[in-house]
Motif scaffolding. Sequence first.
Motif, PDB file in Angstrom:
ATOM      1  N   ASP A  33     -24.174  26.045   8.863  1.00  0.00           N
ATOM      2  CA  ASP A  33     -24.309  24.733   8.230  1.00  0.00           C
ATOM      3  C   ASP A  33     -23.212  23.827   8.752  1.00  0.00           C
ATOM      4  O   ASP A  33     -22.460  24.200   9.662  1.00  0.00           O
ATOM      5  N   THR A  34     -23.108  22.628   8.212  1.00  0.00           N
ATOM      6  CA  THR A  34     -22.127  21.667   8.731  1.00  0.00           C
ATOM      7  C   THR A  34     -20.699  22.161   8.537  1.00  0.00           C
ATOM      8  O   THR A  34     -19.833  21.896   9.371  1.00  0.00           O
ATOM      9  N   HIS A  35     -20.443  22.868   7.432  1.00  0.00           N
ATOM     10  CA  HIS A  35     -19.089  23.372   7.165  1.00  0.00           C
ATOM     11  C   HIS A  35     -18.696  24.435   8.189  1.00  0.00           C
ATOM     12  O   HIS A  35     -17.598  24.378   8.768  1.00  0.00           O
ATOM     13  N   ILE A  36     -19.588  25.397   8.416  1.00  0.00           N
ATOM     14  CA  ILE A  36     -19.292  26.467   9.367  1.00  0.00           C
ATOM     15  C   ILE A  36     -19.140  25.907  10.776  1.00  0.00           C
ATOM     16  O   ILE A  36     -18.229  26.299  11.520  1.00  0.00           O
ATOM     17  N   ALA A  37     -20.003  24.982  11.167  1.00  0.00           N
ATOM     18  CA  ALA A  37     -19.937  24.408  12.510  1.00  0.00           C
ATOM     19  C   ALA A  37     -18.600  23.695  12.723  1.00  0.00           C
ATOM     20  O   ALA A  37     -17.944  23.873  13.760  1.00  0.00           O
ATOM     21  N   ARG A  38     -18.203  22.906  11.746  1.00  0.00           N
ATOM     22  CA  ARG A  38     -16.978  22.104  11.871  1.00  0.00           C
ATOM     23  C   ARG A  38     -15.725  22.983  11.866  1.00  0.00           C
ATOM     24  O   ARG A  38     -14.850  22.849  12.744  1.00  0.00           O
ATOM     25  N   ILE A  39     -15.637  23.896  10.920  1.00  0.00           N
ATOM     26  CA  ILE A  39     -14.447  24.731  10.794  1.00  0.00           C
ATOM     27  C   ILE A  39     -14.351  25.707  11.968  1.00  0.00           C
ATOM     28  O   ILE A  39     -13.255  25.988  12.468  1.00  0.00           O
ATOM     29  N   SER A  40     -15.494  26.189  12.447  1.00  0.00           N
ATOM     30  CA  SER A  40     -15.488  27.085  13.602  1.00  0.00           C
ATOM     31  C   SER A  40     -14.955  26.380  14.841  1.00  0.00           C
ATOM     32  O   SER A  40     -14.260  26.989  15.669  1.00  0.00           O
ATOM     33  N   ALA A  41     -15.264  25.090  14.971  1.00  0.00           N
ATOM     34  CA  ALA A  41     -14.728  24.318  16.108  1.00  0.00           C
ATOM     35  C   ALA A  41     -13.216  24.181  15.984  1.00  0.00           C
ATOM     36  O   ALA A  41     -12.492  24.314  16.980  1.00  0.00           O
ATOM     37  N   TYR A  42     -12.724  23.939  14.779  1.00  0.00           N
ATOM     38  CA  TYR A  42     -11.278  23.823  14.570  1.00  0.00           C
ATOM     39  C   TYR A  42     -10.557  25.114  14.950  1.00  0.00           C
ATOM     40  O   TYR A  42      -9.434  25.092  15.462  1.00  0.00           O
ATOM     41  N   LEU A  43     -11.217  26.260  14.672  1.00  0.00           N
ATOM     42  CA  LEU A  43     -10.585  27.563  14.902  1.00  0.00           C
ATOM     43  C   LEU A  43     -10.821  28.100  16.308  1.00  0.00           C
ATOM     44  O   LEU A  43     -10.309  29.169  16.657  1.00  0.00           O
ATOM     45  N   GLY A  44     -11.627  27.385  17.091  1.00  0.00           N
ATOM     46  CA  GLY A  44     -11.914  27.840  18.449  1.00  0.00           C
ATOM     47  C   GLY A  44     -12.956  28.936  18.515  1.00  0.00           C
ATOM     48  O   GLY A  44     -13.049  29.651  19.517  1.00  0.00           O
ATOM     49  N   LEU A  45     -13.770  29.064  17.461  1.00  0.00           N
ATOM     50  CA  LEU A  45     -14.827  30.081  17.446  1.00  0.00           C
ATOM     51  C   LEU A  45     -16.055  29.629  18.226  1.00  0.00           C
ATOM     52  O   LEU A  45     -16.908  30.447  18.567  1.00  0.00           O
ATOM     53  N   THR A  46     -16.139  28.338  18.496  1.00  0.00           N
ATOM     54  CA  THR A  46     -17.235  27.805  19.304  1.00  0.00           C
ATOM     55  C   THR A  46     -16.752  26.600  20.092  1.00  0.00           C
ATOM     56  O   THR A  46     -15.856  25.866  19.648  1.00  0.00           O
ATOM     57  N   SER A  47     -17.337  26.411  21.256  1.00  0.00           N
ATOM     58  CA  SER A  47     -17.036  25.233  22.073  1.00  0.00           C
ATOM     59  C   SER A  47     -18.226  24.292  22.132  1.00  0.00           C
ATOM     60  O   SER A  47     -18.167  23.245  22.766  1.00  0.00           O
ATOM     61  N   ARG A  48     -19.309  24.686  21.463  1.00  0.00           N
ATOM     62  CA  ARG A  48     -20.536  23.896  21.500  1.00  0.00           C
ATOM     63  C   ARG A  48     -20.468  22.731  20.514  1.00  0.00           C
ATOM     64  O   ARG A  48     -19.747  22.777  19.520  1.00  0.00           O
ATOM     65  N   LYS A  49     -21.253  21.699  20.795  1.00  0.00           N
ATOM     66  CA  LYS A  49     -21.283  20.503  19.941  1.00  0.00           C
ATOM     67  C   LYS A  49     -22.544  20.436  19.079  1.00  0.00           C
ATOM     68  O   LYS A  49     -22.537  19.810  18.032  1.00  0.00           O
ATOM     69  N   THR A  50     -23.620  21.066  19.540  1.00  0.00           N
ATOM     70  CA  THR A  50     -24.899  20.985  18.834  1.00  0.00           C
ATOM     71  C   THR A  50     -25.063  22.165  17.900  1.00  0.00           C
ATOM     72  O   THR A  50     -25.010  23.323  18.339  1.00  0.00           O
ATOM     73  N   PRO A  51     -25.276  21.928  16.601  1.00  0.00           N
ATOM     74  CA  PRO A  51     -25.440  23.031  15.643  1.00  0.00           C
ATOM     75  C   PRO A  51     -26.827  23.648  15.717  1.00  0.00           C
ATOM     76  O   PRO A  51     -27.717  23.329  14.931  1.00  0.00           O
ATOM     77  N   ASP A  52     -27.025  24.542  16.687  1.00  0.00           N
ATOM     78  CA  ASP A  52     -28.327  25.153  16.913  1.00  0.00           C
ATOM     79  C   ASP A  52     -28.202  26.668  16.910  1.00  0.00           C
ATOM     80  O   ASP A  52     -27.151  27.219  16.558  1.00  0.00           O
ATOM     81  N   TRP A  53     -29.262  27.343  17.317  1.00  0.00           N
ATOM     82  CA  TRP A  53     -29.256  28.804  17.330  1.00  0.00           C
ATOM     83  C   TRP A  53     -28.193  29.353  18.286  1.00  0.00           C
ATOM     84  O   TRP A  53     -27.532  30.360  18.001  1.00  0.00           O
ATOM     85  N   VAL A  54     -28.009  28.689  19.402  1.00  0.00           N
ATOM     86  CA  VAL A  54     -27.020  29.154  20.384  1.00  0.00           C
ATOM     87  C   VAL A  54     -25.617  29.069  19.791  1.00  0.00           C
ATOM     88  O   VAL A  54     -24.803  29.984  19.958  1.00  0.00           O
ATOM     89  N   MET A  55     -25.315  27.987  19.069  1.00  0.00           N
ATOM     90  CA  MET A  55     -24.011  27.880  18.423  1.00  0.00           C
ATOM     91  C   MET A  55     -23.834  28.966  17.364  1.00  0.00           C
ATOM     92  O   MET A  55     -22.758  29.581  17.264  1.00  0.00           O
ATOM     93  N   ALA A  56     -24.873  29.208  16.574  1.00  0.00           N
ATOM     94  CA  ALA A  56     -24.790  30.245  15.538  1.00  0.00           C
ATOM     95  C   ALA A  56     -24.481  31.605  16.162  1.00  0.00           C
ATOM     96  O   ALA A  56     -23.653  32.363  15.648  1.00  0.00           O
ATOM     97  N   LYS A  57     -25.127  31.901  17.290  1.00  0.00           N
ATOM     98  CA  LYS A  57     -24.869  33.170  17.973  1.00  0.00           C
ATOM     99  C   LYS A  57     -23.455  33.213  18.542  1.00  0.00           C
ATOM    100  O   LYS A  57     -22.782  34.243  18.472  1.00  0.00           O
ATOM    101  N   GLU A  58     -22.996  32.093  19.098  1.00  0.00           N
ATOM    102  CA  GLU A  58     -21.656  32.056  19.681  1.00  0.00           C
ATOM    103  C   GLU A  58     -20.590  32.285  18.615  1.00  0.00           C
ATOM    104  O   GLU A  58     -19.640  33.045  18.828  1.00  0.00           O
ATOM    105  N   ILE A  59     -20.732  31.640  17.461  1.00  0.00           N
ATOM    106  CA  ILE A  59     -19.772  31.829  16.370  1.00  0.00           C
ATOM    107  C   ILE A  59     -19.796  33.269  15.885  1.00  0.00           C
ATOM    108  O   ILE A  59     -18.740  33.888  15.650  1.00  0.00           O
ATOM    109  N   THR A  60     -20.994  33.831  15.748  1.00  0.00           N
ATOM    110  CA  THR A  60     -21.119  35.223  15.312  1.00  0.00           C
ATOM    111  C   THR A  60     -20.455  36.158  16.302  1.00  0.00           C
ATOM    112  O   THR A  60     -19.724  37.090  15.913  1.00  0.00           O
TER     113      THR A  60
END
Length: 306
Positions: free
Chosen positions: A224-251
């Motif tokens: 969701d928007t919270h996970i996408a935003r906080i994950s970017a702050y922590l360096g868990l993802t480098s992607r900008k679009t909150p899609d399936w690829v981002m969800a997999k990258e964070i996981t």
Amino acid sequence: MMTPQKIKRLSPTLEAFYNIPILHRIGNDPVAIVHRYSDPREIEAVGWLTASFSYGRASFFHQPIEKILSLSEQFGSFYNYLKTFDLSRERSRFCNVSYRFNTADDILALLYIMSQIILKYGTIQSFFLACYHETDRDLGPTLSRCVEHILAIDTHPIYKSTKKPPGLLHFFPNPTEGSACKRWNLYLRWMVRPAVSGVLTANDGLDFGIWKTIPPSKLIIPLDTHIARISAYLGLTSRKTPDWVMAKEITQSLMQFDPDDPLKYDFPLCHLGMSGNCPIVLNQRKCCVCPLLSACKRGGRACRSI
């Protein structure tokens, strides 16, 4: 990409954050509705219903869920209600039930589809397991197979058309179409992730773990928007679009810290945003007392300037 240096820096911070007791926030989470039930058949049926409506403000989506559950009370349980679901009986009872993108007919169709699955498979778990392949690296292909089967169910009795309208399709996103499938993944976390994960921690008891055939390591984070935003702050993802690829990258990033149970971090990270303690608009006062400050890009910049 999570480098060894990033992992080493973030690991103790993330683990300490996970162990902060925050289960008191469960009352603000949709899973609280599911925690009213103890029968596994009820848990998985009410869980699917609840997750399906878990978009928008919690105070708003609770209303249609409670309405539907109240309409099912006379049947003894929600599972029995679905098992004996009758369209002609229910149509008039749902004329005033709607939610955002979902009309009364869309909600009626959702319940009809759930009833058809229970009539065919006996339980929702049996349906998901029929679509699950052990060789799949994650549950994306399982979800796609589930959606394919669901959309093959004839909803002509509701819509008087072979077409399935956007409001109904909104209940059944497909990862092959790029959707992050937040609500599907939330539901699967509830059903698959164990109630007690490894050693006893502050956040155990959140999920149900009643689908024991599927390992928690195959779950994908409910993005969701919270996970996408906080994950970017922590360096868990480098992607900008909150899609399936981002969800997999964070996981996959979270798997560096717990390969067997990467989604144990989902609830605390999400509720850091939901609680307002990690606001969208930078708040120096909140950033500088955040337990994730030492690993947070945004917070680190903000607090160095003090």
